[in-house]
Design a protein around this motif. Structure first.
Motif, PDB file in Angstrom:
ATOM      1  N   ARG A  19    -125.743  26.786 -27.058  1.00 33.78           N
ATOM      2  CA  ARG A  19    -125.745  27.206 -28.358  1.00 33.78           C
ATOM      3  C   ARG A  19    -126.003  26.330 -29.507  1.00 33.78           C
ATOM      4  NH1 ARG A  19    -120.783  29.789 -31.629  1.00 33.78           N
ATOM      5  NH2 ARG A  19    -120.350  27.513 -32.034  1.00 33.78           N
ATOM      6  N   LEU A  20    -127.070  26.532 -30.016  1.00 30.28           N
ATOM      7  CA  LEU A  20    -127.380  25.364 -31.253  1.00 30.28           C
ATOM      8  C   LEU A  20    -126.735  26.049 -32.651  1.00 30.28           C
ATOM      9  CD1 LEU A  20    -131.158  24.903 -30.396  1.00 30.28           C
ATOM     10  CD2 LEU A  20    -129.344  23.603 -29.853  1.00 30.28           C
ATOM     11  N   SER A  21    -126.403  25.142 -33.263  1.00 31.62           N
ATOM     12  CA  SER A  21    -125.907  25.573 -35.013  1.00 31.62           C
ATOM     13  C   SER A  21    -126.597  24.656 -35.659  1.00 31.62           C
ATOM     14  CB  SER A  21    -124.300  25.014 -34.735  1.00 31.62           C
ATOM     15  OG  SER A  21    -123.647  25.858 -34.009  1.00 31.62           O
ATOM     16  N   THR A  55    -129.452  40.656 -42.058  1.00 32.66           N
ATOM     17  CA  THR A  55    -129.528  40.628 -40.431  1.00 32.66           C
ATOM     18  C   THR A  55    -130.499  41.033 -39.648  1.00 32.66           C
ATOM     19  OG1 THR A  55    -128.170  42.719 -39.926  1.00 32.66           O
ATOM     20  CG2 THR A  55    -126.897  40.720 -40.804  1.00 32.66           C
ATOM     21  N   SER A  56    -131.642  41.481 -40.322  1.00 30.23           N
ATOM     22  CA  SER A  56    -132.898  41.781 -39.467  1.00 30.23           C
ATOM     23  C   SER A  56    -133.371  40.618 -38.604  1.00 30.23           C
ATOM     24  CB  SER A  56    -133.981  42.382 -40.340  1.00 30.23           C
ATOM     25  OG  SER A  56    -135.147  42.894 -40.087  1.00 30.23           O
ATOM     26  N   THR A  57    -133.873  40.638 -37.412  1.00 31.97           N
ATOM     27  CA  THR A  57    -134.201  39.564 -36.613  1.00 31.97           C
ATOM     28  C   THR A  57    -135.693  39.607 -36.130  1.00 31.97           C
ATOM     29  OG1 THR A  57    -133.230  40.543 -34.678  1.00 31.97           O
ATOM     30  CG2 THR A  57    -131.672  39.007 -35.988  1.00 31.97           C
ATOM     31  N   ASN A  58    -136.095  38.736 -35.829  1.00 36.49           N
ATOM     32  CA  ASN A  58    -137.469  38.490 -35.194  1.00 36.49           C
ATOM     33  C   ASN A  58    -137.376  37.301 -34.144  1.00 36.49           C
ATOM     34  OD1 ASN A  58    -140.299  39.207 -35.153  1.00 36.49           O
ATOM     35  ND2 ASN A  58    -140.673  37.189 -36.424  1.00 36.49           N
ATOM     36  N   ARG A  71    -125.943  34.459 -37.840  1.00 33.27           N
ATOM     37  CA  ARG A  71    -125.678  33.732 -38.850  1.00 33.27           C
ATOM     38  C   ARG A  71    -124.391  34.209 -39.282  1.00 33.27           C
ATOM     39  NH1 ARG A  71    -130.235  34.834 -43.627  1.00 33.27           N
ATOM     40  NH2 ARG A  71    -128.707  33.722 -44.786  1.00 33.27           N
ATOM     41  N   ASP A  72    -123.609  32.843 -40.162  1.00 38.03           N
ATOM     42  CA  ASP A  72    -122.410  33.379 -40.803  1.00 38.03           C
ATOM     43  C   ASP A  72    -122.439  32.876 -42.199  1.00 38.03           C
ATOM     44  OD1 ASP A  72    -119.902  33.033 -41.993  1.00 38.03           O
ATOM     45  OD2 ASP A  72    -118.931  32.485 -40.193  1.00 38.03           O
ATOM     46  N   ASN A  73    -122.882  33.666 -43.230  1.00 38.89           N
ATOM     47  CA  ASN A  73    -123.348  33.453 -44.357  1.00 38.89           C
ATOM     48  C   ASN A  73    -121.975  32.876 -45.133  1.00 38.89           C
ATOM     49  OD1 ASN A  73    -125.760  34.866 -44.095  1.00 38.89           O
ATOM     50  ND2 ASN A  73    -125.006  37.142 -44.828  1.00 38.89           N
ATOM     51  N   VAL A  78    -126.529  29.137 -39.359  1.00 42.99           N
ATOM     52  CA  VAL A  78    -127.127  29.634 -38.521  1.00 42.99           C
ATOM     53  C   VAL A  78    -127.014  29.399 -37.139  1.00 42.99           C
ATOM     54  CG1 VAL A  78    -129.373  28.584 -38.701  1.00 42.99           C
ATOM     55  CG2 VAL A  78    -129.422  30.928 -38.098  1.00 42.99           C
ATOM     56  N   TYR A  79    -127.168  30.253 -36.233  1.00 45.16           N
ATOM     57  CA  TYR A  79    -126.673  29.963 -34.750  1.00 45.16           C
ATOM     58  C   TYR A  79    -127.944  30.267 -33.749  1.00 45.16           C
ATOM     59  CZ  TYR A  79    -122.125  29.555 -36.311  1.00 45.16           C
ATOM     60  OH  TYR A  79    -121.017  29.178 -37.237  1.00 45.16           O
TER      61      TYR A  79
END
Length: 122
Positions: A19-21, A55-58, A71-73, A78-79
């Motif tokens: 897991r990257l942060s 929260t839309s992802t690609n 993500r944690d706004n 972002v993770y």
């Protein structure tokens, strides 16, 4: 203005998880999209995954189903959860944020972290 610091990279065996942060700091007013990109020596930087403020992802086709971005706004973080890692995932991973700072006249701009190395052994 905006500083992005990645963490969580390292050496992992094929099939493993990591897991990257990435935490953003500075005179941030708001952040729109955030994303992860990766680069292999001698190659161009490529998109891995992005996530919008809504929260839309690609995802890149090569990682879809294996990686998950979140993500944690509240923490401007972002993770990237990586599972089923393959040797071809080996690269330097960079995070990016499209942000508005206290210098409002600049508008939203892209900012980049320094990168973190991910190495997957076979």
């Amino acid at each position: 203005q905006v500083q992005l610091v990645e963490s969580g990279g390292g050496l992992v065996q094929a099939g493993g998880s990591l897991r990257l942060s990435c935490a953003a700091s500075g005179s941030i007013v708001s952040i729109a999209a955030m994303g992860w990109y990766r680069q292999v020596s001698g190659k161009q930087r490529e998109l891995v995954a992005t996530i919008a403020s809504g929260t839309s992802t690609n995802y890149a086709d090569s990682v879809k189903g294996r990686f998950s971005i979140s993500r944690d706004n509240a923490k401007n973080t972002v993770y990237l959860q990586m599972s089923g890692l393959k040797p071809e995932d080996t690269a330097v991973y960079f995070c990016s944020a499209n942000a508005l700072t206290s210098r409002i006249s600049l508008g939203y701009r892209d900012y980049w972290g320094q990168g973190t190395q991910v190495t997957v052994s076979s």
